[in-house]
Design an enzyme around this catalytic site. Structure first.
Site, PDB file in Angstrom:
ATOM      1  N   TYR A  13     -18.384   9.236   4.940  1.00 26.19           N
ATOM      2  CA  TYR A  13     -17.536   8.034   4.839  1.00 26.19           C
ATOM      3  C   TYR A  13     -18.284   6.895   4.139  1.00 26.19           C
ATOM      4  CZ  TYR A  13     -13.423   5.286   6.202  1.00 26.19           C
ATOM      5  OH  TYR A  13     -12.269   4.539   6.202  1.00 26.19           O
ATOM      6  N   VAL A  54      -3.610  -6.045  -6.048  1.00 31.17           N
ATOM      7  CA  VAL A  54      -4.121  -7.134  -5.204  1.00 31.17           C
ATOM      8  C   VAL A  54      -5.402  -7.779  -5.752  1.00 31.17           C
ATOM      9  CG1 VAL A  54      -3.040  -6.289  -3.093  1.00 31.17           C
ATOM     10  CG2 VAL A  54      -5.368  -5.541  -3.664  1.00 31.17           C
ATOM     11  N   ALA A  88     -12.288   3.057  -3.095  1.00 32.38           N
ATOM     12  CA  ALA A  88     -13.704   3.105  -3.486  1.00 32.38           C
ATOM     13  C   ALA A  88     -13.802   4.090  -4.649  1.00 32.38           C
ATOM     14  CB  ALA A  88     -14.577   3.577  -2.331  1.00 32.38           C
ATOM     15  N   THR A 102      -3.639  12.021   3.120  1.00 37.16           N
ATOM     16  CA  THR A 102      -2.947  11.168   2.149  1.00 37.16           C
ATOM     17  C   THR A 102      -3.718  11.230   0.839  1.00 37.16           C
ATOM     18  OG1 THR A 102      -4.289   9.243   2.722  1.00 37.16           O
ATOM     19  CG2 THR A 102      -2.227   9.505   3.955  1.00 37.16           C
ATOM     20  N   LEU A 103      -3.181  10.542  -0.165  1.00 37.46           N
ATOM     21  CA  LEU A 103      -3.865  10.509  -1.466  1.00 37.46           C
ATOM     22  C   LEU A 103      -5.297   9.997  -1.309  1.00 37.46           C
ATOM     23  CD1 LEU A 103      -2.384  11.243  -4.048  1.00 37.46           C
ATOM     24  CD2 LEU A 103      -2.065   8.806  -4.504  1.00 37.46           C
ATOM     25  N   LYS A 105     -14.970  -1.029   5.843  1.00 30.66           N
ATOM     26  CA  LYS A 105     -14.083  -1.117   7.019  1.00 30.66           C
ATOM     27  C   LYS A 105     -14.711  -1.974   8.121  1.00 30.66           C
ATOM     28  CE  LYS A 105     -10.496   1.423   5.786  1.00 30.66           C
ATOM     29  NZ  LYS A 105      -9.264   0.716   5.364  1.00 30.66           N
ATOM     30  N   GLY A 121       0.780  -1.234   0.000  1.00 26.43           N
ATOM     31  CA  GLY A 121       0.000   0.000   0.000  1.00 26.43           C
ATOM     32  C   GLY A 121       0.810   1.281   0.000  1.00 26.43           C
TER      33      GLY A 121
HETATM   34  P1  NAP Z   1      -2.737   5.913   0.287  1.00 22.04           P
HETATM   35  O1  NAP Z   1      -1.379   6.410   0.461  1.00 22.04           O
HETATM   36  O2  NAP Z   1      -3.509   6.384  -0.903  1.00 22.04           O
HETATM   37  O3  NAP Z   1      -2.713   4.324   0.346  1.00 22.04           O
HETATM   38  C1  NAP Z   1      -3.731   3.504  -0.194  1.00 22.04           C
HETATM   39  C2  NAP Z   1      -3.004   2.479  -0.985  1.00 22.04           C
HETATM   40  O4  NAP Z   1      -3.902   1.459  -1.480  1.00 22.04           O
HETATM   41  C3  NAP Z   1      -2.321   3.093  -2.216  1.00 22.04           C
HETATM   42  O5  NAP Z   1      -0.981   2.678  -2.235  1.00 22.04           O
HETATM   43  C4  NAP Z   1      -3.120   2.485  -3.354  1.00 22.04           C
HETATM   44  O6  NAP Z   1      -2.395   2.398  -4.571  1.00 22.04           O
HETATM   45  C5  NAP Z   1      -3.403   1.121  -2.765  1.00 22.04           C
HETATM   46  N1  NAP Z   1      -4.325   0.363  -3.602  1.00 22.04           N
HETATM   47  C6  NAP Z   1      -5.564   0.723  -4.012  1.00 22.04           C
HETATM   48  N2  NAP Z   1      -6.045  -0.238  -4.838  1.00 22.04           N
HETATM   49  C7  NAP Z   1      -5.091  -1.209  -4.911  1.00 22.04           C
HETATM   50  C8  NAP Z   1      -4.985  -2.437  -5.622  1.00 22.04           C
HETATM   51  N3  NAP Z   1      -5.969  -2.894  -6.426  1.00 22.04           N
HETATM   52  N4  NAP Z   1      -3.856  -3.184  -5.469  1.00 22.04           N
HETATM   53  C9  NAP Z   1      -2.848  -2.750  -4.685  1.00 22.04           C
HETATM   54  N5  NAP Z   1      -2.879  -1.590  -3.999  1.00 22.04           N
HETATM   55  C10 NAP Z   1      -3.994  -0.832  -4.133  1.00 22.04           C
HETATM   56  O7  NAP Z   1      -3.668   6.298   1.536  1.00 22.04           O
HETATM   57  P2  NAP Z   1      -3.563   5.906   3.098  1.00 22.04           P
HETATM   58  O8  NAP Z   1      -4.398   6.918   3.768  1.00 22.04           O
HETATM   59  O9  NAP Z   1      -2.155   5.709   3.497  1.00 22.04           O
HETATM   60  O10 NAP Z   1      -4.348   4.533   3.163  1.00 22.04           O
HETATM   61  C11 NAP Z   1      -3.774   3.336   3.704  1.00 22.04           C
HETATM   62  C12 NAP Z   1      -4.793   2.624   4.576  1.00 22.04           C
HETATM   63  O11 NAP Z   1      -5.020   3.421   5.744  1.00 22.04           O
HETATM   64  C13 NAP Z   1      -6.163   2.433   3.919  1.00 22.04           C
HETATM   65  O12 NAP Z   1      -6.683   1.183   4.300  1.00 22.04           O
HETATM   66  C14 NAP Z   1      -6.985   3.550   4.565  1.00 22.04           C
HETATM   67  O13 NAP Z   1      -8.363   3.281   4.563  1.00 22.04           O
HETATM   68  C15 NAP Z   1      -6.403   3.509   5.966  1.00 22.04           C
HETATM   69  N6  NAP Z   1      -6.693   4.692   6.799  1.00 22.04           N
HETATM   70  C16 NAP Z   1      -6.334   5.926   6.383  1.00 22.04           C
HETATM   71  C17 NAP Z   1      -6.621   7.011   7.189  1.00 22.04           C
HETATM   72  C18 NAP Z   1      -6.260   8.403   6.748  1.00 22.04           C
HETATM   73  O14 NAP Z   1      -6.845   9.364   7.272  1.00 22.04           O
HETATM   74  N7  NAP Z   1      -5.326   8.567   5.835  1.00 22.04           N
HETATM   75  C19 NAP Z   1      -7.266   6.844   8.422  1.00 22.04           C
HETATM   76  C20 NAP Z   1      -7.608   5.559   8.826  1.00 22.04           C
HETATM   77  C21 NAP Z   1      -7.316   4.475   8.001  1.00 22.04           C
HETATM   78  P3  NAP Z   1      -2.710   3.551  -5.708  1.00 22.04           P
HETATM   79  O15 NAP Z   1      -2.285   4.846  -5.138  1.00 22.04           O
HETATM   80  O16 NAP Z   1      -1.931   3.098  -6.882  1.00 22.04           O
HETATM   81  O17 NAP Z   1      -4.201   3.475  -5.965  1.00 22.04           O
END
Ligand code: NAP
Length: 249
Positions: A149, A63, A89, A187-188, A156, A12
Site C-alpha cells: 500500500y 479536482v 497515485a 474497483t479500477l 490516507k 469520484g
Molecule cells: P475508483 O472507482 O477508481 O474511484 C476513484 C476515483 O477517483 C475515480 O473516479 C477517479 O477518476 C477519481 N480521480 C482520480 N484523480 C482525480 C482527479 N484529479 N480529479 C477528479 N477525480 C479523480 O476506485 P474506488 O475504489 O471506488 O475509490 C474511491 C475511494 O475509495 C478512494 O479514495 C479509495 O482510496 C477509497 N477506498 C477504496 C477501497 C477499495 O478497496 N476499493 C478501500 C478503501 C478505500 P478516473 O477514473 O478518471 O481516474
C-alpha cells in the site's frame, strides 16, 4: 427515506464498481437528490447511463483544476451532503519502496488523495446547508503497514488527520465531516495494488465476519453518517471492513 429533501454531491464516480457509485445509489434510495461528479468528459459515456437510473445530474471536474472546481460549485446551488471518493497515485510509485518515491509522485498523490478534500471543503462551505455533512474514504493502510500500500498509506494517514482538523472548523459552522475506512472492494483504483487479490482472500480467512464487504455496505454507512440521525458525529473514523481492523497476529 432518511435523506429526503437533501441534495448530495458525490465526487469520484468512474464506473459501476466505484464506491462513489455505491454511495450515490444509497443516497438516492434514501430519498436524496444526487449530483455525480466524474473526472473527465471521456468518463461521461460510462457515468451518464448510471446517473439516469437514479435521476442524477452529472458534472465533470478534475479536482486539481481550480477553475473546474469553481465551475462545478457554480452549477450546484445549495447542498446538504458532499462525498469525496477520490484517490490517485502513479502506478510505479505504489510498487516502489517508500524511500524510492520521487518528490513529484509524492506531491501528486497527496494533492489528489488528500489535498483535494481540503480544497473542496474550503470551496463547498458557503454552499452547504445548515447541518450539512462531508464524507471521505480511507483504508486500514493509513493506520497499519499493509504490504504493497506504501505511498497511498501515507496519503490516507494524512487524509484521516485532515478530517479531524477540518471537523473543528466545520463544527463552528454547524457542519460535520467523517471518514469511512472500507475493506477491499475490486474497483479500477484498487486493482492496481500488487497484493489486492491476496488481501481479499485474507479477509475471508482472518476477519471476524469472514466475508468481503461490498460497495453497498459502504453506501449504507455513508447514508447513516450523512443523515440527521448522526447529527453529533463528526471528526470520526468508521470501519466497514468485516472487523479486519481489530485483528492482531
Ligand atoms: P475508483 O472507482 O477508481 O474511484 C476513484 C476515483 O477517483 C475515480 O473516479 C477517479 O477518476 C477519481 N480521480 C482520480 N484523480 C482525480 C482527479 N484529479 N480529479 C477528479 N477525480 C479523480 O476506485 P474506488 O475504489 O471506488 O475509490 C474511491 C475511494 O475509495 C478512494 O479514495 C479509495 O482510496 C477509497 N477506498 C477504496 C477501497 C477499495 O478497496 N476499493 C478501500 C478503501 C478505500 P478516473 O477514473 O478518471 O481516474
Amino acid at each position: 427515506m432518511e435523506l429526503k429533501d437533501k441534495r448530495a454531491l458525490v465526487f469520484g464516480v468512474a464506473n459501476s464498481r466505484s464506491l462513489a457509485w455505491s454511495i450515490a445509489q444509497s443516497y438516492s434510495q434514501q430519498g436524496a437528490e444526487v449530483i455525480l461528479v466524474c473526472q473527465t468528459q471521456r468518463l461521461l459515456k460510462k457515468v451518464e447511463p448510471l446517473a439516469k437510473t437514479i435521476n442524477a445530474k452529472v458534472l465533470v471536474c478534475d479536482v486539481t483544476d481550480d477553475i473546474q472546481l469553481k465551475e462545478t460549485f457554480d452549477q450546484v446551488d445549495k447542498i446538504d451532503i458532499l462525498a469525496h471518493a477520490i484517490a490517485y497515485a502513479p502506478v510505479d510509485s505504489i510498487s516502489s519502496p517508500l524511500s524510492s518515491v520521487s518528490k513529484d509522485d509524492f506531491l501528486k498523490t497527496i494533492e489528489i488523495s488528500c489535498f483535494s478534500l481540503i480544497k473542496i471543503v474550503g470551496i463547498a462551505k458557503p454552499f452547504m446547508n445548515k447541518c450539512g455533512c462531508f464524507i471521505t474514504l480511507s483504508y486500514l493502510g493509513a493506520q497499519r503497514v499493509m504490504t504493497g500500500y506504501n505511498l497511498m498509506g501515507v496519503a490516507k494517514a494524512s487524509l484521516e488527520a485532515s478530517v479531524r482538523y477540518l471537523s473543528l472548523e466545520l463544527g463552528e459552522l454547524g457542519l460535520r465531516i467523517n471518514t469511512i475506512s472500507a475493506g477491499p472492494v475490486k474497483t479500477l483504483s484498487s486493482s492496481v495494488f500488487p497484493n489486492f487479490n491476496k488481501t481479499l482472500e485474507l479477509v475471508k480467512d482472518l476477519t471476524p465476519m469472514k466475508e468481503n464487504i461490498t460497495g453497498s455496505d459502504v453506501g449504507e454507512l455513508a447514508s447513516f453518517l450523512s443523515s440527521d440521525r448522526a447529527k453529533l458525529i463528526t471528526g470520526s473514523l468508521y470501519y466497514v471492513d468485516s472487523g479486519a481492523h481489530i485483528m492482531g497476529a
